[in-house]
Enzyme design. Structure first.
Site, PDB file in Angstrom:
ATOM      1  N   ASN A 277     -23.382 -23.089  52.360  1.00 29.36           N
ATOM      2  CA  ASN A 277     -22.294 -22.048  51.627  1.00 29.36           C
ATOM      3  C   ASN A 277     -23.332 -21.348  50.531  1.00 29.36           C
ATOM      4  O   ASN A 277     -23.362 -22.003  49.574  1.00 29.36           O
ATOM      5  CB  ASN A 277     -21.248 -22.818  51.084  1.00 29.36           C
ATOM      6  CG  ASN A 277     -20.293 -21.736  50.365  1.00 29.36           C
ATOM      7  OD1 ASN A 277     -20.403 -20.571  50.217  1.00 29.36           O
ATOM      8  ND2 ASN A 277     -19.493 -22.345  49.503  1.00 29.36           N
TER       9      ASN A 277
ATOM     10  N   LYS B  65     -22.711 -18.850  48.570  1.00 31.90           N
ATOM     11  CA  LYS B  65     -21.861 -18.220  47.752  1.00 31.90           C
ATOM     12  C   LYS B  65     -22.647 -16.961  47.184  1.00 31.90           C
ATOM     13  O   LYS B  65     -22.993 -16.166  48.016  1.00 31.90           O
ATOM     14  CB  LYS B  65     -21.842 -19.090  46.477  1.00 31.90           C
ATOM     15  CG  LYS B  65     -21.442 -20.700  46.790  1.00 31.90           C
ATOM     16  CD  LYS B  65     -20.817 -21.615  45.915  1.00 31.90           C
ATOM     17  CE  LYS B  65     -20.561 -22.889  46.285  1.00 31.90           C
ATOM     18  NZ  LYS B  65     -20.081 -23.841  45.635  1.00 31.90           N
TER      19      LYS B  65
ATOM     20  N   HIS C  80     -11.812 -22.062  50.266  1.00 28.38           N
ATOM     21  CA  HIS C  80     -12.505 -22.862  49.377  1.00 28.38           C
ATOM     22  C   HIS C  80     -12.133 -23.077  48.200  1.00 28.38           C
ATOM     23  O   HIS C  80     -11.242 -22.287  47.573  1.00 28.38           O
ATOM     24  CB  HIS C  80     -14.027 -22.050  49.443  1.00 28.38           C
ATOM     25  CG  HIS C  80     -15.181 -22.950  48.561  1.00 28.38           C
ATOM     26  ND1 HIS C  80     -15.208 -22.954  47.327  1.00 28.38           N
ATOM     27  CD2 HIS C  80     -16.077 -23.665  49.056  1.00 28.38           C
ATOM     28  CE1 HIS C  80     -16.261 -23.853  47.079  1.00 28.38           C
ATOM     29  NE2 HIS C  80     -16.735 -24.258  48.315  1.00 28.38           N
TER      30      HIS C  80
ATOM     31  N   GLU D 135     -13.071 -22.731  45.323  1.00 28.13           N
ATOM     32  CA  GLU D 135     -13.458 -21.583  44.194  1.00 28.13           C
ATOM     33  C   GLU D 135     -12.401 -20.552  44.595  1.00 28.13           C
ATOM     34  O   GLU D 135     -12.120 -19.446  43.758  1.00 28.13           O
ATOM     35  CB  GLU D 135     -14.924 -21.181  44.186  1.00 28.13           C
ATOM     36  CG  GLU D 135     -15.633 -22.472  43.682  1.00 28.13           C
ATOM     37  CD  GLU D 135     -17.088 -22.407  44.128  1.00 28.13           C
ATOM     38  OE1 GLU D 135     -17.579 -21.634  45.028  1.00 28.13           O
ATOM     39  OE2 GLU D 135     -17.696 -23.431  43.877  1.00 28.13           O
TER      40      GLU D 135
ATOM     41  N   GLU E 272     -13.530 -31.370  50.648  1.00 26.49           N
ATOM     42  CA  GLU E 272     -14.218 -31.162  49.544  1.00 26.49           C
ATOM     43  C   GLU E 272     -13.676 -31.478  48.358  1.00 26.49           C
ATOM     44  O   GLU E 272     -12.746 -30.743  47.488  1.00 26.49           O
ATOM     45  CB  GLU E 272     -14.689 -29.707  49.342  1.00 26.49           C
ATOM     46  CG  GLU E 272     -15.604 -28.970  50.539  1.00 26.49           C
ATOM     47  CD  GLU E 272     -16.531 -28.036  50.162  1.00 26.49           C
ATOM     48  OE1 GLU E 272     -17.980 -28.246  50.308  1.00 26.49           O
ATOM     49  OE2 GLU E 272     -16.134 -26.968  49.635  1.00 26.49           O
TER      50      GLU E 272
ATOM     51  N   GLY F 220     -20.560 -28.945  43.150  1.00 28.25           N
ATOM     52  CA  GLY F 220     -21.507 -28.328  42.034  1.00 28.25           C
ATOM     53  C   GLY F 220     -21.681 -29.270  40.800  1.00 28.25           C
ATOM     54  O   GLY F 220     -22.376 -28.898  39.883  1.00 28.25           O
TER      55      GLY F 220
ATOM     56  N   SER G 139     -21.749 -32.019  46.572  1.00 25.32           N
ATOM     57  CA  SER G 139     -23.067 -32.250  45.897  1.00 25.32           C
ATOM     58  C   SER G 139     -23.730 -33.134  47.050  1.00 25.32           C
ATOM     59  O   SER G 139     -24.382 -34.205  46.609  1.00 25.32           O
ATOM     60  CB  SER G 139     -22.810 -33.227  44.667  1.00 25.32           C
ATOM     61  OG  SER G 139     -22.288 -32.380  43.749  1.00 25.32           O
TER      62      SER G 139
END
Ligand code: PEP
Length: 250
Positions: free
Chosen positions: A8, A10, A93, A95, A160, A166, A205
């Site tokens: 991904n 991003k 996701h 985010e 996730e 991250g 991660s």
């Protein structure tokens, strides 16, 4: 079933960076026993499609609108992604859920739109740090699965944990074992036998130094990789750690 290693990317890099990254991944992909997928920014899809042509690497989008077309300024439809050469799309996701207020219901609608357009959706679920410290992680993920997946569901799940995305903080192999077993049971409960074959990716991660351990956990069908997917060598190292043939959906 082969494991899937998905990158991904991003909102990173300019067009030339995405093309160079895609070329490096495609060049190093021979001999890898996992399915490989890269998800560049939508604007870079066509350049990346050219760059990976003839290789085993597949391409996906990072989001799509729930409608097939219409007055939605700035949005991208699932048919547009398909037309640009994508075969996959990441949906829900964290985010998107956090920064754009996406609900389970909206993710479910987007999933339906993706499948209707011929894309394979990767639907993301995962608990917050507070939910995990409050012992509510399975409840939170159970609700997301129930709300975000249409019936029947044709696609992939990515677990996730939000606190691991991250942050460099990875879930332990025991955490992953527990949650992926729970998700597998939920999928079988909701979808019957088909639930055995749904791949469940782990994301959060994943790096070359922890990939082998995470990918060897039962019910892990691959990895969704953020930061480490921006470096071709790291992404390929993760892919080389994949298990050649895993059992049910991972
Ligand atoms: C992600 O955003 O999907 C992700 C897993 O990111 P990272 O690997 O950087 O934690």
């Amino acid at each position: 079933m082969r494991q899937l290693i998905a990158g991904n990317w991003k909102m990173n890099g300019l067009g030339a960076d995405s093309v160079a990254l895609a070329r490096a991944i495609a060049a190093g992909a021979t001999g890898i026993t996992a399915d490989l997928l890269v998800c560049p920014a939508a604007l870079h899809l066509s350049g990346v499609v050219q760059a990976i042509r003839g290789s085993v690497v597949a391409i996906g989008g990072q989001d799509c609108h729930q409608d097939q077309q219409g007055a939605h300024t700035g949005d991208i439809s699932a048919p547009m992604l398909r037309d640009a050469g994508a075969a996959w799309v990441i949906l829900g996701h964290s985010e998107r859920r956090q920064n754009h207020g996406e609900t389970d219901e909206l993710v479910r609608e987007k999933t339906l739109a993706a499948v209707a357009a011929g894309l394979t959706p990767i639907v993301c679920v995962g608990e917050t740090n507070d939910q995990r410290s409050g012992g509510q992680e399975t409840e939170a993920v159970g609700w997301q699965i129930a709300g975000s997946l249409p019936k029947p569901f044709i696609g992939v799940i990515a677990y996730e944990p939000i606190w691991a995305i991250g942050t460099g903080r990875t879930a332990t192999e025991d955490d992953v074992l527990d949650m992926h077993s729970f998700i597998r049971e939920e999928l079988i409960r909701q979808f019957g036998d088909a639930g055995h074959g749904i791949r469940i990716l782990y994301g959060g991660s994943v790096k070359p130094n922890n990939a082998a351990g995470l990918l060897a956990v039962p019910n892990v069908g691959g990895a969704l990789v953020g930061g480490a997917s921006l470096n071709a060598e790291d992404f390929l190292a993760i892919a080389r750690a994949a298990i050649a043939e895993s059992g049910q959906g991972g």
